[in-house]
Design a protein around this motif. Structure first.
Motif, PDB file in Angstrom:
ATOM      1  N   VAL A  31       5.266  30.075 -16.073  1.00  0.00           N
ATOM      2  CA  VAL A  31       5.646  28.912 -15.128  1.00  0.00           C
ATOM      3  C   VAL A  31       6.159  29.287 -13.893  1.00  0.00           C
ATOM      4  N   PRO A  32       5.239  28.780 -12.643  1.00  0.00           N
ATOM      5  CA  PRO A  32       5.782  29.225 -11.523  1.00  0.00           C
ATOM      6  C   PRO A  32       7.189  28.954 -11.033  1.00  0.00           C
ATOM      7  N   ALA A  33       7.543  30.042  -9.929  1.00  0.00           N
ATOM      8  CA  ALA A  33       8.813  29.571  -9.454  1.00  0.00           C
ATOM      9  C   ALA A  33       8.947  28.512  -8.473  1.00  0.00           C
ATOM     10  N   PRO A  34      10.169  27.909  -8.217  1.00  0.00           N
ATOM     11  CA  PRO A  34      10.477  26.666  -7.677  1.00  0.00           C
ATOM     12  C   PRO A  34       9.746  26.596  -6.434  1.00  0.00           C
ATOM     13  N   GLU A  35       9.901  27.746  -5.473  1.00  0.00           N
ATOM     14  CA  GLU A  35       9.097  27.567  -4.246  1.00  0.00           C
ATOM     15  C   GLU A  35       7.505  27.477  -4.443  1.00  0.00           C
ATOM     16  N   GLU A  36       7.080  28.003  -5.333  1.00  0.00           N
ATOM     17  CA  GLU A  36       5.454  27.729  -5.681  1.00  0.00           C
ATOM     18  C   GLU A  36       5.126  26.630  -6.210  1.00  0.00           C
ATOM     19  N   ARG A  37       5.961  26.094  -7.134  1.00  0.00           N
ATOM     20  CA  ARG A  37       5.810  24.613  -7.593  1.00  0.00           C
ATOM     21  C   ARG A  37       5.742  23.640  -6.562  1.00  0.00           C
ATOM     22  N   LEU A  38       6.767  23.625  -5.428  1.00  0.00           N
ATOM     23  CA  LEU A  38       6.765  22.857  -4.550  1.00  0.00           C
ATOM     24  C   LEU A  38       5.434  23.016  -3.620  1.00  0.00           C
ATOM     25  N   MET A  39       5.323  24.084  -3.445  1.00  0.00           N
ATOM     26  CA  MET A  39       3.730  24.184  -2.728  1.00  0.00           C
ATOM     27  C   MET A  39       2.597  23.918  -3.438  1.00  0.00           C
ATOM     28  N   ILE A  40       2.390  23.866  -4.707  1.00  0.00           N
ATOM     29  CA  ILE A  40       1.467  23.308  -5.592  1.00  0.00           C
ATOM     30  C   ILE A  40       1.499  21.982  -5.426  1.00  0.00           C
ATOM     31  N   LEU A  41       2.746  20.940  -5.557  1.00  0.00           N
ATOM     32  CA  LEU A  41       2.827  19.846  -5.555  1.00  0.00           C
ATOM     33  C   LEU A  41       2.409  19.048  -4.326  1.00  0.00           C
ATOM     34  N   GLU A  42       2.546  19.857  -3.063  1.00  0.00           N
ATOM     35  CA  GLU A  42       2.225  19.402  -1.766  1.00  0.00           C
ATOM     36  C   GLU A  42       0.800  19.770  -1.578  1.00  0.00           C
ATOM     37  N   THR A  43       0.147  20.671  -2.141  1.00  0.00           N
ATOM     38  CA  THR A  43      -1.308  20.622  -2.370  1.00  0.00           C
ATOM     39  C   THR A  43      -2.001  19.436  -3.093  1.00  0.00           C
ATOM     40  N   LEU A  44      -1.360  18.937  -4.046  1.00  0.00           N
ATOM     41  CA  LEU A  44      -1.971  18.274  -4.999  1.00  0.00           C
ATOM     42  C   LEU A  44      -1.697  16.843  -4.231  1.00  0.00           C
ATOM     43  N   HIS A  45      -0.617  16.631  -3.471  1.00  0.00           N
ATOM     44  CA  HIS A  45      -0.613  15.256  -2.766  1.00  0.00           C
ATOM     45  C   HIS A  45      -1.768  15.392  -1.664  1.00  0.00           C
ATOM     46  N   GLU A  46      -1.898  16.425  -0.981  1.00  0.00           N
ATOM     47  CA  GLU A  46      -2.895  16.599  -0.088  1.00  0.00           C
ATOM     48  C   GLU A  46      -4.183  16.146  -0.505  1.00  0.00           C
ATOM     49  N   ILE A  47      -4.581  16.605  -1.576  1.00  0.00           N
ATOM     50  CA  ILE A  47      -5.840  16.492  -2.373  1.00  0.00           C
ATOM     51  C   ILE A  47      -6.025  15.154  -2.599  1.00  0.00           C
ATOM     52  N   ASP A  48      -4.813  14.364  -3.138  1.00  0.00           N
ATOM     53  CA  ASP A  48      -4.882  13.208  -3.662  1.00  0.00           C
ATOM     54  C   ASP A  48      -5.196  12.180  -2.293  1.00  0.00           C
ATOM     55  N   THR A  49      -4.406  12.415  -1.244  1.00  0.00           N
ATOM     56  CA  THR A  49      -4.677  11.927  -0.037  1.00  0.00           C
ATOM     57  C   THR A  49      -5.940  11.888   0.435  1.00  0.00           C
TER      58      THR A  49
ATOM     59  N   ARG B 264       0.689  -1.124   0.027  1.00  0.00           N
ATOM     60  CA  ARG B 264       0.095   0.101  -0.075  1.00  0.00           C
ATOM     61  C   ARG B 264       0.852   1.198  -0.187  1.00  0.00           C
ATOM     62  N   VAL B 265       1.693   1.350   0.752  1.00  0.00           N
ATOM     63  CA  VAL B 265       2.815   2.387   0.882  1.00  0.00           C
ATOM     64  C   VAL B 265       3.537   2.396  -0.777  1.00  0.00           C
ATOM     65  N   LEU B 266       3.847   1.352  -1.104  1.00  0.00           N
ATOM     66  CA  LEU B 266       4.565   1.459  -2.500  1.00  0.00           C
ATOM     67  C   LEU B 266       3.618   1.982  -3.419  1.00  0.00           C
ATOM     68  N   LEU B 267       2.256   1.689  -3.420  1.00  0.00           N
ATOM     69  CA  LEU B 267       1.188   1.951  -4.399  1.00  0.00           C
ATOM     70  C   LEU B 267       1.004   3.618  -4.117  1.00  0.00           C
ATOM     71  N   ASN B 268       1.045   3.972  -3.024  1.00  0.00           N
ATOM     72  CA  ASN B 268       0.931   5.493  -2.608  1.00  0.00           C
ATOM     73  C   ASN B 268       2.058   6.238  -3.203  1.00  0.00           C
ATOM     74  N   HIS B 269       3.475   5.726  -3.129  1.00  0.00           N
ATOM     75  CA  HIS B 269       4.543   6.119  -3.744  1.00  0.00           C
ATOM     76  C   HIS B 269       4.653   6.227  -5.466  1.00  0.00           C
ATOM     77  N   TYR B 270       3.973   5.280  -5.997  1.00  0.00           N
ATOM     78  CA  TYR B 270       3.759   5.297  -7.345  1.00  0.00           C
ATOM     79  C   TYR B 270       2.784   6.244  -7.751  1.00  0.00           C
ATOM     80  N   ARG B 271       1.482   6.438  -6.939  1.00  0.00           N
ATOM     81  CA  ARG B 271       0.634   7.347  -7.257  1.00  0.00           C
ATOM     82  C   ARG B 271       1.288   8.721  -7.126  1.00  0.00           C
ATOM     83  N   ARG B 272       2.025   9.201  -6.238  1.00  0.00           N
ATOM     84  CA  ARG B 272       2.790  10.396  -5.947  1.00  0.00           C
ATOM     85  C   ARG B 272       3.506  10.872  -7.305  1.00  0.00           C
TER      86      ARG B 272
END
Length: 174
Positions: free
Chosen positions: A103-121, A76-84
């Motif tokens: 294209v957003p700045a690197p800091e903005e991209r990181l924040m967007i990715l974290e938000t996408l991961h939270e939504i996915d979770t 299950r952890v591996l599946l979550n890893h692949y989904r991420r």
């Protein structure tokens, strides 16, 4: 290690034994799956953290077949890893299609990715019918009546599913 209200008494000792006896094996199993020792080490730790933080009481059957138990949790952890990774790839592909000035700045991209991961979770936590209802409303813009027709359910059920999804969003945001 953990507070008594998170784990039943004796569980911490069981997990410590499980960790000591099988961590090396699990890390090797994950390394074969991933082809990467660093990611395998991270996911082995994630597996034991998931076991440690689980609120459900484990009975002795889990420890009679520890490798089967660890394989199930690690899968299950591996599946979550692949989904991420898939989510990150899709995001990077979308960025590649954007004009360079947008294209957003690197800091903005990181924040967007974290938000996408939270939504996915959050979406992964939802029951399948609730998740489908939520996605149809939020991403396809369907009305509750249209969703009811498409899923062959009544509007009251659509409203209940949406309320459940929004409640989960609120809990996650808090």
């Amino acid at each position: 290690m953990a507070t008594p209200d998170i784990l039943p008494s004796g569980t911490t000792d069981n997990i410590a034994t499980l960790y000591g006896d099988h961590h090396g094996w699990l890390q090797g199993w994950l390394r074969k799956k991933l082809g990467n020792a660093s990611d395998a080490a991270d996911l082995a730790q994630d597996t034991f953290m998931r076991i440690l933080l689980a609120k459900q009481r484990r009975d002795d059957t889990c420890l009679r077949a520890p490798r089967a138990y660890l394989t199930t949790v690690a899968s299950r952890v591996l599946l979550n890893h692949y989904r991420r990774l898939s989510l990150e790839r899709a995001y990077l592909d979308a960025l590649a299609l954007m004009p360079q000035l947008q294209v957003p700045a690197p800091e903005e991209r990181l924040m967007i990715l974290e938000t996408l991961h939270e939504i996915d979770t959050m979406l992964d936590i939802l029951p399948p019918k609730v998740r489908t209802t939520f996605l149809l409303a939020q991403f396809e813009g369907l009305s509750y009546a249209d969703i009811a027709v498409r899923l062959d359910i009544n509007i009251r059920t659509v409203k209940r599913y949406m309320a459940q999804a929004f409640e989960e969003c609120i809990v996650l945001m808090a």
